[in-house]
Design an enzyme around this catalytic site. Structure first.
Site, PDB file in Angstrom:
ATOM      1  N   ASP A  35       0.849  -1.184   0.000  1.00 46.13           N
ATOM      2  CA  ASP A  35       0.000   0.000   0.000  1.00 46.13           C
ATOM      3  C   ASP A  35       0.891   1.242   0.000  1.00 46.13           C
ATOM      4  O   ASP A  35       1.900   1.287   0.716  1.00 46.13           O
ATOM      5  CB  ASP A  35      -0.902  -0.008   1.239  1.00 46.13           C
ATOM      6  CG  ASP A  35      -1.995   1.036   1.185  1.00 46.13           C
ATOM      7  OD1 ASP A  35      -3.145   0.659   0.901  1.00 46.13           O
ATOM      8  OD2 ASP A  35      -1.698   2.226   1.426  1.00 46.13           O
ATOM      9  N   ASP A  36       0.501   2.248  -0.776  1.00 44.69           N
ATOM     10  CA  ASP A  36       1.325   3.459  -0.883  1.00 44.69           C
ATOM     11  C   ASP A  36       1.358   4.303   0.381  1.00 44.69           C
ATOM     12  O   ASP A  36       2.120   5.259   0.456  1.00 44.69           O
ATOM     13  CB  ASP A  36       0.898   4.300  -2.088  1.00 44.69           C
ATOM     14  CG  ASP A  36       1.501   3.768  -3.383  1.00 44.69           C
ATOM     15  OD1 ASP A  36       2.494   3.006  -3.312  1.00 44.69           O
ATOM     16  OD2 ASP A  36       0.984   4.097  -4.453  1.00 44.69           O
ATOM     17  N   GLY A  71     -11.041  -0.407  -5.601  1.00 38.16           N
ATOM     18  CA  GLY A  71     -12.271  -0.209  -6.350  1.00 38.16           C
ATOM     19  C   GLY A  71     -12.098   0.532  -7.657  1.00 38.16           C
ATOM     20  O   GLY A  71     -12.837   0.297  -8.616  1.00 38.16           O
ATOM     21  N   HIS A 138     -27.197 -16.406 -15.410  1.00 35.31           N
ATOM     22  CA  HIS A 138     -26.731 -17.258 -16.506  1.00 35.31           C
ATOM     23  C   HIS A 138     -26.364 -16.476 -17.771  1.00 35.31           C
ATOM     24  O   HIS A 138     -27.020 -15.502 -18.132  1.00 35.31           O
ATOM     25  CB  HIS A 138     -27.794 -18.310 -16.853  1.00 35.31           C
ATOM     26  CG  HIS A 138     -29.058 -17.704 -17.385  1.00 35.31           C
ATOM     27  ND1 HIS A 138     -29.234 -17.392 -18.719  1.00 35.31           N
ATOM     28  CD2 HIS A 138     -30.200 -17.335 -16.761  1.00 35.31           C
ATOM     29  CE1 HIS A 138     -30.435 -16.874 -18.900  1.00 35.31           C
ATOM     30  NE2 HIS A 138     -31.043 -16.819 -17.720  1.00 35.31           N
ATOM     31  N   HIS A 147     -16.691  -3.665 -12.766  1.00 36.82           N
ATOM     32  CA  HIS A 147     -16.877  -3.577 -11.313  1.00 36.82           C
ATOM     33  C   HIS A 147     -18.372  -3.536 -11.023  1.00 36.82           C
ATOM     34  O   HIS A 147     -19.055  -2.582 -11.394  1.00 36.82           O
ATOM     35  CB  HIS A 147     -16.195  -2.298 -10.815  1.00 36.82           C
ATOM     36  CG  HIS A 147     -16.266  -2.094  -9.339  1.00 36.82           C
ATOM     37  ND1 HIS A 147     -15.534  -1.123  -8.711  1.00 36.82           N
ATOM     38  CD2 HIS A 147     -16.966  -2.700  -8.356  1.00 36.82           C
ATOM     39  CE1 HIS A 147     -15.785  -1.139  -7.417  1.00 36.82           C
ATOM     40  NE2 HIS A 147     -16.661  -2.094  -7.188  1.00 36.82           N
TER      41      HIS A 147
END
Length: 192
Positions: A35-36, A71, A138, A147
């Site tokens: 993580d930055d 996200g 389906h 997303h």
């Protein structure tokens, strides 16, 4: 027995949920975050943060695979490229409380979260997110980096384009086509 270790890129909310899903699945016994916010951030969800993205090459030997868990579709695409550039396999994470048809085809780097349902003959591209409680019925198809937010419902035969984002509570009726890169606000109902 050797502990299989997964690197999760992103220690924010989605990253924590992916880490938990990975551990609960039994496929991974250890998770490390990249993580930055490192080195200020040393721990998230009780798990170690070991490097920032620039430090990814230095920590590749600590894990068998990695997943980009953020996200933002654009960031997830960049992070997937970073994983591949250091030669790590890209992991797919499926929460054990998701229901995924054995005929579904799931691309590398996809995260399918708790209580999601992925139906018969569904195709999901690389780096996609099927968030908690989402339904992909389906014959639906999600493009790379698509997303689906929490509680999204996609009917049979729906096509969701690459990098499209259907936010929480959206629904798409039979045979709807969602364009590449489309962004739909929470609760949007889409029909043909």
């Amino acid at each position: 027995m050797t502990k299989r270790t997964l690197l999760v890129l992103g220690a924010g909310g989605h990253g924590k949920a992916v880490a938990e899903a990975a551990l609960l699945s039994g496929a991974w016994q250890r998770v490390l975050f990249v993580d930055d916010r490192w080195p200020e951030l040393r721990e998230s969800f009780g798990l170690p943060v070991v490097a920032n993205l620039a430090g990814l090459p230095a920590v590749t030997g600590q894990a068998e695979a990695a997943i980009a868990a953020v996200g933002s579709n654009a960031l997830r695409e960049q992070w997937l490229a970073a994983i591949r550039s250091v030669g790590l396999p890209v992991a797919t994470v499926i929460h054990p409380r998701a229901c995924v048809s054995t005929s579904a085809r799931i691309g590398d780097g996809t995260a399918i979260m708790a209580m999601a349902m992925v139906g018969v003959d569904v195709q999901i591209g690389e780096g996609a997110i099927v968030n908690a409680g989402a339904v992909v019925d389906h014959d639906a198809c999600l493009g790379d980096l698509a997303h689906l937010g929490v509680g999204v419902n996609i009917a049979g035969g729906v096509r969701v384009g690459a990098c499209a984002w259907l936010q929480a509570g959206c629904s798409a009726g039979y045979r709807v086509v969602v364009a590449d890169g489309a962004l739909h606000a929470p609760g949007t109902a889409l029909s043909v």
